[in-house]
Scaffold this motif. Structure first.
Motif, PDB file in Angstrom:
ATOM      1  N   SER A   7       0.853  -1.154   0.101  1.00  0.00           N
ATOM      2  CA  SER A   7       0.014  -0.174   0.081  1.00  0.00           C
ATOM      3  C   SER A   7       0.992   1.091   0.063  1.00  0.00           C
ATOM      4  CB  SER A   7      -1.151   0.031   1.291  1.00  0.00           C
ATOM      5  OG  SER A   7      -0.175  -0.032   2.368  1.00  0.00           O
ATOM      6  N   GLY A   8       2.212   1.156   0.094  1.00  0.00           N
ATOM      7  CA  GLY A   8       3.032   2.341   0.035  1.00  0.00           C
ATOM      8  C   GLY A   8       2.950   2.978   1.574  1.00  0.00           C
ATOM      9  N   ARG A   9       2.183   2.361   2.618  1.00  0.00           N
ATOM     10  CA  ARG A   9       2.288   2.939   3.830  1.00  0.00           C
ATOM     11  C   ARG A   9       3.214   2.107   4.791  1.00  0.00           C
ATOM     12  NH1 ARG A   9      -3.768   4.105   5.710  1.00  0.00           N
ATOM     13  NH2 ARG A   9      -2.501   5.484   6.887  1.00  0.00           N
ATOM     14  N   ALA A  30       7.167   0.618  12.481  1.00  0.00           N
ATOM     15  CA  ALA A  30       8.087   1.673  11.837  1.00  0.00           C
ATOM     16  C   ALA A  30       7.396   2.973  12.408  1.00  0.00           C
ATOM     17  CB  ALA A  30       8.112   1.643  10.527  1.00  0.00           C
ATOM     18  N   VAL A  31       6.247   3.249  12.259  1.00  0.00           N
ATOM     19  CA  VAL A  31       5.782   4.560  12.680  1.00  0.00           C
ATOM     20  C   VAL A  31       6.109   4.642  14.160  1.00  0.00           C
ATOM     21  CG1 VAL A  31       3.601   5.990  13.018  1.00  0.00           C
ATOM     22  CG2 VAL A  31       4.049   4.678  11.009  1.00  0.00           C
ATOM     23  N   LEU A  32       5.887   3.617  15.097  1.00  0.00           N
ATOM     24  CA  LEU A  32       6.107   3.712  16.472  1.00  0.00           C
ATOM     25  C   LEU A  32       7.516   3.864  16.559  1.00  0.00           C
ATOM     26  CD1 LEU A  32       4.918   3.440  19.329  1.00  0.00           C
ATOM     27  CD2 LEU A  32       5.318   0.859  19.288  1.00  0.00           C
ATOM     28  N   LEU A  33       8.501   3.456  16.171  1.00  0.00           N
ATOM     29  CA  LEU A  33       9.859   3.450  16.339  1.00  0.00           C
ATOM     30  C   LEU A  33      10.202   4.880  15.858  1.00  0.00           C
ATOM     31  CD1 LEU A  33      12.470   2.187  16.692  1.00  0.00           C
ATOM     32  CD2 LEU A  33      12.680   1.692  14.595  1.00  0.00           C
ATOM     33  N   VAL A  34       9.661   5.636  14.763  1.00  0.00           N
ATOM     34  CA  VAL A  34      10.140   6.826  14.226  1.00  0.00           C
ATOM     35  C   VAL A  34       9.626   7.745  15.345  1.00  0.00           C
ATOM     36  CG1 VAL A  34       9.924   8.517  12.662  1.00  0.00           C
ATOM     37  CG2 VAL A  34      10.507   6.121  12.141  1.00  0.00           C
ATOM     38  N   THR A  35       8.478   7.710  15.808  1.00  0.00           N
ATOM     39  CA  THR A  35       7.639   8.912  16.631  1.00  0.00           C
ATOM     40  C   THR A  35       8.446   8.517  18.069  1.00  0.00           C
ATOM     41  OG1 THR A  35       5.998   7.228  16.938  1.00  0.00           O
ATOM     42  CG2 THR A  35       5.464   9.051  15.307  1.00  0.00           C
ATOM     43  N   SER A  36       8.673   7.569  18.413  1.00  0.00           N
ATOM     44  CA  SER A  36       9.233   7.177  19.764  1.00  0.00           C
ATOM     45  C   SER A  36      10.823   7.931  19.675  1.00  0.00           C
ATOM     46  CB  SER A  36       9.597   5.839  20.025  1.00  0.00           C
ATOM     47  OG  SER A  36       8.162   5.235  20.091  1.00  0.00           O
ATOM     48  N   ALA A  37      11.251   7.890  18.778  1.00  0.00           N
ATOM     49  CA  ALA A  37      12.747   8.344  18.408  1.00  0.00           C
ATOM     50  C   ALA A  37      12.643   9.973  18.523  1.00  0.00           C
ATOM     51  CB  ALA A  37      13.502   7.866  17.214  1.00  0.00           C
ATOM     52  N   ALA A  38      11.641  10.402  17.711  1.00  0.00           N
ATOM     53  CA  ALA A  38      11.407  11.735  17.876  1.00  0.00           C
ATOM     54  C   ALA A  38      10.994  12.436  19.235  1.00  0.00           C
ATOM     55  CB  ALA A  38      10.343  12.152  16.832  1.00  0.00           C
ATOM     56  N   ALA A  39      10.282  11.682  19.979  1.00  0.00           N
ATOM     57  CA  ALA A  39       9.813  12.074  21.338  1.00  0.00           C
ATOM     58  C   ALA A  39      10.965  12.157  22.131  1.00  0.00           C
ATOM     59  CB  ALA A  39       8.938  11.287  21.727  1.00  0.00           C
ATOM     60  N   PHE A  40      12.063  11.013  22.220  1.00  0.00           N
ATOM     61  CA  PHE A  40      13.214  11.237  22.968  1.00  0.00           C
ATOM     62  C   PHE A  40      14.052  12.216  22.477  1.00  0.00           C
ATOM     63  CE2 PHE A  40      17.522   9.654  22.870  1.00  0.00           C
ATOM     64  CZ  PHE A  40      18.065   9.587  24.442  1.00  0.00           C
ATOM     65  N   LEU A  41      14.251  12.568  21.289  1.00  0.00           N
ATOM     66  CA  LEU A  41      15.202  13.633  20.852  1.00  0.00           C
ATOM     67  C   LEU A  41      14.636  14.854  21.208  1.00  0.00           C
ATOM     68  CD1 LEU A  41      15.961  12.847  17.189  1.00  0.00           C
ATOM     69  CD2 LEU A  41      17.735  12.962  18.931  1.00  0.00           C
ATOM     70  N   SER A  42      13.089  15.128  21.467  1.00  0.00           N
ATOM     71  CA  SER A  42      12.846  16.259  21.934  1.00  0.00           C
ATOM     72  C   SER A  42      13.055  16.511  23.463  1.00  0.00           C
ATOM     73  CB  SER A  42      11.205  16.249  21.678  1.00  0.00           C
ATOM     74  OG  SER A  42      10.603  17.407  22.104  1.00  0.00           O
ATOM     75  N   SER A  43      12.742  15.298  24.030  1.00  0.00           N
ATOM     76  CA  SER A  43      12.959  15.326  25.546  1.00  0.00           C
ATOM     77  C   SER A  43      14.672  15.473  25.637  1.00  0.00           C
ATOM     78  CB  SER A  43      12.607  14.206  26.226  1.00  0.00           C
ATOM     79  OG  SER A  43      10.901  13.946  25.959  1.00  0.00           O
ATOM     80  N   LEU A  44      15.339  14.721  25.037  1.00  0.00           N
ATOM     81  CA  LEU A  44      16.819  14.705  25.216  1.00  0.00           C
ATOM     82  C   LEU A  44      17.403  16.650  24.761  1.00  0.00           C
ATOM     83  CD1 LEU A  44      19.523  13.401  25.593  1.00  0.00           C
ATOM     84  CD2 LEU A  44      19.513  13.167  22.963  1.00  0.00           C
ATOM     85  N   ASP A  45      16.701  17.081  24.021  1.00  0.00           N
ATOM     86  CA  ASP A  45      17.222  18.440  23.776  1.00  0.00           C
ATOM     87  C   ASP A  45      16.783  19.479  24.983  1.00  0.00           C
ATOM     88  OD1 ASP A  45      18.090  20.398  22.059  1.00  0.00           O
ATOM     89  OD2 ASP A  45      15.957  21.117  21.633  1.00  0.00           O
ATOM     90  N   LEU A  46      15.678  19.282  25.629  1.00  0.00           N
ATOM     91  CA  LEU A  46      15.443  19.927  26.536  1.00  0.00           C
ATOM     92  C   LEU A  46      16.214  19.570  27.823  1.00  0.00           C
ATOM     93  CD1 LEU A  46      13.692  22.429  27.796  1.00  0.00           C
ATOM     94  CD2 LEU A  46      11.872  20.710  28.189  1.00  0.00           C
TER      95      LEU A  46
END
Length: 126
Positions: free
Chosen positions: A14-16, A21-37
Motif C-alpha cells: 500500500s506504500g504505507r 516503523a511508525v512507532l519507532l520513528v515517533t518514539s525516537a522523535a519524542a526522545f530527541l525532543s526530551s533529550l534536547d530540553l
C-alpha cells in the motif's frame, strides 16, 4: 498478489509504513525532543558560570524562554503539518534540528578565537 511483467507474482503493497516503523520513528522523535530540553538543563551550570553576576532567578529565564519558544513552534508545526503533510514537515523538522545541533556543536564561544579549555571542576558549581 498481482501479476507483474512476464507473469511473475509481485506482492501488493500500500506504500504505507508498518505500525512498528511508525512507532519507532515517533518514539525516537519524542526522545530527541526530551533529550534536547534535558541538555539545556545540563548546560545550566555552564551558563551560570558564564554570567557570574546573575542570580538564579535571572538565569532561569534561559530555561523558561527555551521552553516557551519550543511550545510556540510546536503549535505552529502542527498547523503546518496539517497543511503540507505530516511526513514532509517531520522530515524538514528533523533536518533543521540536526543541522542546528551540528552548528551548535561547531560554534565557538563568543569573544574567543579558540575553543575553551576544559574545566578543572569535576562537579557542577551549584
Amino acid at each position: 498478489m498481482n501479476r507483474g511483467p512476464g507473469g511473475t507474482r509481485t506482492p501488493v503493497t500500500s506504500g504505507r509504513p508498518s505500525a512498528a516503523a511508525v512507532l519507532l520513528v515517533t518514539s525516537a522523535a519524542a526522545f530527541l525532543s526530551s533529550l534536547d530540553l534535558f541538555i539545556v538543563n545540563i548546560a545550566f551550570p555552564a551558563i551560570r558560570a558564564d554570567f557570574p553576576g546573575s542570580d538564579l532567578g535571572q538565569l532561569s529565564w534561559v530555561l523558561n524562554g527555551y521552553t516557551v519558544v519550543f511550545a510556540a513552534f510546536l503549535a505552529l508545526a502542527g498547523r503546518l503539518a496539517d497543511r503540507f503533510g505530516h511526513r514532509r514537515l517531520f522530515l524538514w523538522g528533523l533536518g533543521v534540528f540536526t543541522a542546528a545541533s551540528a552548528l551548535c556543536a561547531l560554534a565557538r564561544p563568543c569573544g574567543r578565537s579558540s575553543p575553551p579549555e576544559p574545566s578543572r571542576h569535576s562537579a557542577p558549581p551549584w
